[in-house]
Motif scaffolding. Structure first.
Motif, PDB file in Angstrom:
ATOM      1  N   PRO A  27      75.285   9.714 -54.563  1.00  0.00           N
ATOM      2  CA  PRO A  27      76.072   8.494 -54.395  1.00  0.00           C
ATOM      3  C   PRO A  27      76.531   7.956 -55.736  1.00  0.00           C
ATOM      4  O   PRO A  27      75.890   8.196 -56.762  1.00  0.00           O
ATOM      5  CB  PRO A  27      75.092   7.526 -53.718  1.00  0.00           C
ATOM      6  CG  PRO A  27      74.076   8.395 -53.091  1.00  0.00           C
ATOM      7  CD  PRO A  27      73.954   9.596 -53.990  1.00  0.00           C
ATOM      8  N   PRO A  28      77.654   7.222 -55.763  1.00  0.00           N
ATOM      9  CA  PRO A  28      78.153   6.672 -57.022  1.00  0.00           C
ATOM     10  C   PRO A  28      77.114   5.764 -57.665  1.00  0.00           C
ATOM     11  O   PRO A  28      76.346   5.096 -57.011  1.00  0.00           O
ATOM     12  CB  PRO A  28      79.395   5.876 -56.595  1.00  0.00           C
ATOM     13  CG  PRO A  28      79.794   6.473 -55.300  1.00  0.00           C
ATOM     14  CD  PRO A  28      78.527   6.904 -54.641  1.00  0.00           C
ATOM     15  N   SER A  29      77.101   5.733 -58.993  1.00  0.00           N
ATOM     16  CA  SER A  29      76.204   4.882 -59.749  1.00  0.00           C
ATOM     17  C   SER A  29      76.991   4.258 -60.873  1.00  0.00           C
ATOM     18  O   SER A  29      78.201   4.349 -60.927  1.00  0.00           O
ATOM     19  CB  SER A  29      75.054   5.711 -60.315  1.00  0.00           C
ATOM     20  OG  SER A  29      75.551   6.627 -61.283  1.00  0.00           O
TER      21      SER A  29
ATOM     22  N   ARG B 262      85.580  -0.480 -59.916  1.00  0.00           N
ATOM     23  CA  ARG B 262      84.253  -1.050 -59.719  1.00  0.00           C
ATOM     24  C   ARG B 262      84.142  -1.663 -58.330  1.00  0.00           C
ATOM     25  O   ARG B 262      85.132  -2.099 -57.752  1.00  0.00           O
ATOM     26  CB  ARG B 262      83.977  -2.124 -60.775  1.00  0.00           C
ATOM     27  CG  ARG B 262      83.828  -1.596 -62.184  1.00  0.00           C
ATOM     28  CD  ARG B 262      83.732  -2.708 -63.202  1.00  0.00           C
ATOM     29  NE  ARG B 262      85.019  -3.356 -63.413  1.00  0.00           N
ATOM     30  CZ  ARG B 262      85.188  -4.436 -64.178  1.00  0.00           C
ATOM     31  NH1 ARG B 262      84.142  -4.993 -64.762  1.00  0.00           N
ATOM     32  NH2 ARG B 262      86.386  -4.956 -64.337  1.00  0.00           N
ATOM     33  N   GLY B 263      82.906  -1.676 -57.812  1.00  0.00           N
ATOM     34  CA  GLY B 263      82.617  -2.313 -56.544  1.00  0.00           C
ATOM     35  C   GLY B 263      81.703  -3.506 -56.750  1.00  0.00           C
ATOM     36  O   GLY B 263      80.802  -3.471 -57.595  1.00  0.00           O
ATOM     37  N   PHE B 264      81.920  -4.568 -55.979  1.00  0.00           N
ATOM     38  CA  PHE B 264      81.165  -5.805 -56.124  1.00  0.00           C
ATOM     39  C   PHE B 264      80.669  -6.279 -54.760  1.00  0.00           C
ATOM     40  O   PHE B 264      81.349  -6.078 -53.741  1.00  0.00           O
ATOM     41  CB  PHE B 264      82.043  -6.901 -56.743  1.00  0.00           C
ATOM     42  CG  PHE B 264      82.562  -6.568 -58.117  1.00  0.00           C
ATOM     43  CD1 PHE B 264      81.875  -6.966 -59.255  1.00  0.00           C
ATOM     44  CD2 PHE B 264      83.745  -5.858 -58.265  1.00  0.00           C
ATOM     45  CE1 PHE B 264      82.353  -6.662 -60.518  1.00  0.00           C
ATOM     46  CE2 PHE B 264      84.233  -5.548 -59.528  1.00  0.00           C
ATOM     47  CZ  PHE B 264      83.531  -5.947 -60.658  1.00  0.00           C
ATOM     48  N   ASP B 265      79.503  -6.923 -54.761  1.00  0.00           N
ATOM     49  CA  ASP B 265      79.020  -7.492 -53.511  1.00  0.00           C
ATOM     50  C   ASP B 265      79.659  -8.851 -53.275  1.00  0.00           C
ATOM     51  O   ASP B 265      80.486  -9.314 -54.072  1.00  0.00           O
ATOM     52  CB  ASP B 265      77.489  -7.572 -53.498  1.00  0.00           C
ATOM     53  CG  ASP B 265      76.920  -8.495 -54.580  1.00  0.00           C
ATOM     54  OD1 ASP B 265      77.662  -9.360 -55.100  1.00  0.00           O
ATOM     55  OD2 ASP B 265      75.717  -8.356 -54.889  1.00  0.00           O
ATOM     56  N   GLN B 266      79.285  -9.490 -52.189  1.00  0.00           N
ATOM     57  CA  GLN B 266      79.930 -10.740 -51.807  1.00  0.00           C
ATOM     58  C   GLN B 266      79.743 -11.824 -52.867  1.00  0.00           C
ATOM     59  O   GLN B 266      80.579 -12.719 -53.030  1.00  0.00           O
ATOM     60  CB  GLN B 266      79.377 -11.229 -50.465  1.00  0.00           C
ATOM     61  CG  GLN B 266      80.224 -12.308 -49.803  1.00  0.00           C
ATOM     62  CD  GLN B 266      81.624 -11.815 -49.471  1.00  0.00           C
ATOM     63  OE1 GLN B 266      81.807 -10.762 -48.880  1.00  0.00           O
ATOM     64  NE2 GLN B 266      82.636 -12.595 -49.858  1.00  0.00           N
ATOM     65  N   ALA B 267      78.639 -11.735 -53.622  1.00  0.00           N
ATOM     66  CA  ALA B 267      78.364 -12.728 -54.663  1.00  0.00           C
ATOM     67  C   ALA B 267      79.077 -12.416 -55.975  1.00  0.00           C
ATOM     68  O   ALA B 267      78.962 -13.173 -56.942  1.00  0.00           O
ATOM     69  CB  ALA B 267      76.862 -12.819 -54.903  1.00  0.00           C
TER      70      ALA B 267
ATOM     71  N   GLN C 291      78.349  -6.581 -59.626  1.00  0.00           N
ATOM     72  CA  GLN C 291      78.784  -5.182 -59.585  1.00  0.00           C
ATOM     73  C   GLN C 291      77.688  -4.308 -58.992  1.00  0.00           C
ATOM     74  O   GLN C 291      76.528  -4.389 -59.399  1.00  0.00           O
ATOM     75  CB  GLN C 291      79.154  -4.691 -60.982  1.00  0.00           C
ATOM     76  CG  GLN C 291      79.706  -3.270 -60.991  1.00  0.00           C
ATOM     77  CD  GLN C 291      80.184  -2.836 -62.365  1.00  0.00           C
ATOM     78  OE1 GLN C 291      80.372  -3.657 -63.257  1.00  0.00           O
ATOM     79  NE2 GLN C 291      80.387  -1.540 -62.530  1.00  0.00           N
ATOM     80  N   VAL C 292      78.069  -3.447 -58.043  1.00  0.00           N
ATOM     81  CA  VAL C 292      77.100  -2.560 -57.398  1.00  0.00           C
ATOM     82  C   VAL C 292      77.432  -1.091 -57.591  1.00  0.00           C
ATOM     83  O   VAL C 292      76.606  -0.230 -57.302  1.00  0.00           O
ATOM     84  CB  VAL C 292      76.976  -2.880 -55.882  1.00  0.00           C
ATOM     85  CG1 VAL C 292      76.386  -4.263 -55.676  1.00  0.00           C
ATOM     86  CG2 VAL C 292      78.315  -2.752 -55.170  1.00  0.00           C
ATOM     87  N   TRP C 293      78.625  -0.742 -58.027  1.00  0.00           N
ATOM     88  CA  TRP C 293      78.944   0.626 -58.392  1.00  0.00           C
ATOM     89  C   TRP C 293      80.106   0.643 -59.376  1.00  0.00           C
ATOM     90  O   TRP C 293      80.801  -0.346 -59.555  1.00  0.00           O
ATOM     91  CB  TRP C 293      79.231   1.520 -57.187  1.00  0.00           C
ATOM     92  CG  TRP C 293      80.328   1.126 -56.225  1.00  0.00           C
ATOM     93  CD1 TRP C 293      80.175   0.591 -54.985  1.00  0.00           C
ATOM     94  CD2 TRP C 293      81.746   1.277 -56.405  1.00  0.00           C
ATOM     95  NE1 TRP C 293      81.399   0.384 -54.382  1.00  0.00           N
ATOM     96  CE2 TRP C 293      82.376   0.800 -55.232  1.00  0.00           C
ATOM     97  CE3 TRP C 293      82.539   1.763 -57.437  1.00  0.00           C
ATOM     98  CZ2 TRP C 293      83.766   0.781 -55.069  1.00  0.00           C
ATOM     99  CZ3 TRP C 293      83.924   1.761 -57.278  1.00  0.00           C
ATOM    100  CH2 TRP C 293      84.510   1.272 -56.093  1.00  0.00           C
TER     101      TRP C 293
END
Length: 230
Positions: free
Chosen positions: A5-7, A194-199, A202-204
């Protein structure tokens, strides 16, 4: 993309699991004259690129091969481009396959992002074909709504662009949305996804900055020479 999975050490433009897909055939028709306006942008995007130099200097980045070729040259609603990315160690297994359609609107350019409705790996290596994806049409694609990239041409000839702040939805690794930032020039391109959560955490994606892709000018010259041989 690597098999894992992406990191934070994930390659350029990870596979975003976006919501809100619609047929690419339903994209708005470009305004009159936009074909000529997008010609330079399409020429800079098209080519073969590698991040091997960056990876050699910084182990946080993977050596990635990026291939972008023009498709469907006779359509009047383009330009259209096929995009394929793979790790250098497994070029036959691309982790990302997309189709872009370029549009000029006033002083900005929009790169609409589409993906295959089914079996993208059936088209792996299509960039090598004389007429890539000739048997397909926009009806075989779905648009990643909200993930389009808006670009502007700077005074030094580069194109700078990005997605909307929270418009590109993603569910990858707990993300709520993804962002892309792009810089394109005659020598190559930089891209930071980049990926971000609702808050907004950054998560990936890379935490060290954008991937740096250098254009393979030698390969372009070889292919140009081959195409002009009898």
């Amino acid at each position: 993309m690597p098999s894992k999975p992406p990191s934070t050490r994930s390659p350029l433009l990870p596979a975003i699991m976006s919501l809100g897909l619609l047929a690419c055939a339903s994209l708005p028709v470009p305004r009159a004259g936009s074909s000529a306006d997008t010609g330079e942008l399409a020429s800079l995007l098209a080519g073969h690129f590698s991040s091997a130099a960056q990876a050699a200097n910084d182990p946080a980045f993977f050596p990635i091969e990026l291939h972008v070729v023009r498709i469907w040259p006779h359509r009047s609603d383009g330009p259209w481009l096929y995009v394929e990315q793979a790790e250098a160690r497994s070029p036959e297994k691309p982790y990302r396959q997309r189709v872009y359609r370029l549009e000029a609107t006033d002083d900005v350019f929009i790169s609409h992002v589409c993906e295959f409705k089914s079996a993208p790996l059936d088209h792996a290596g299509a960039f090598r074909a004389a007429a890539p994806l000739q048997a397909l049409s926009p009806e075989d694609l779905e648009q990643k709504r909200g993930c389009e990239v808006t670009l502007r041409r700077s005074t030094d000839g580069r194109y700078l662009g990005a997605t909307g702040a929270r418009t590109c939805q993603s569910t990858l690794r707990g993300a709520a949305f993804a962002t892309s930032e792009v810089t394109l020039s005659a020598t190559g391109l930089e891209s930071w996804d980049r990926g971000f959560d609702q808050a907004g955490q950054q998560v990936w994606g890379s935490t060290r900055g954008p991937y740096q892709f250098i254009r393979d000018g030698a390969r372009a010259q070889r292919e140009s020479t081959a195409s002009h041989q009898p």
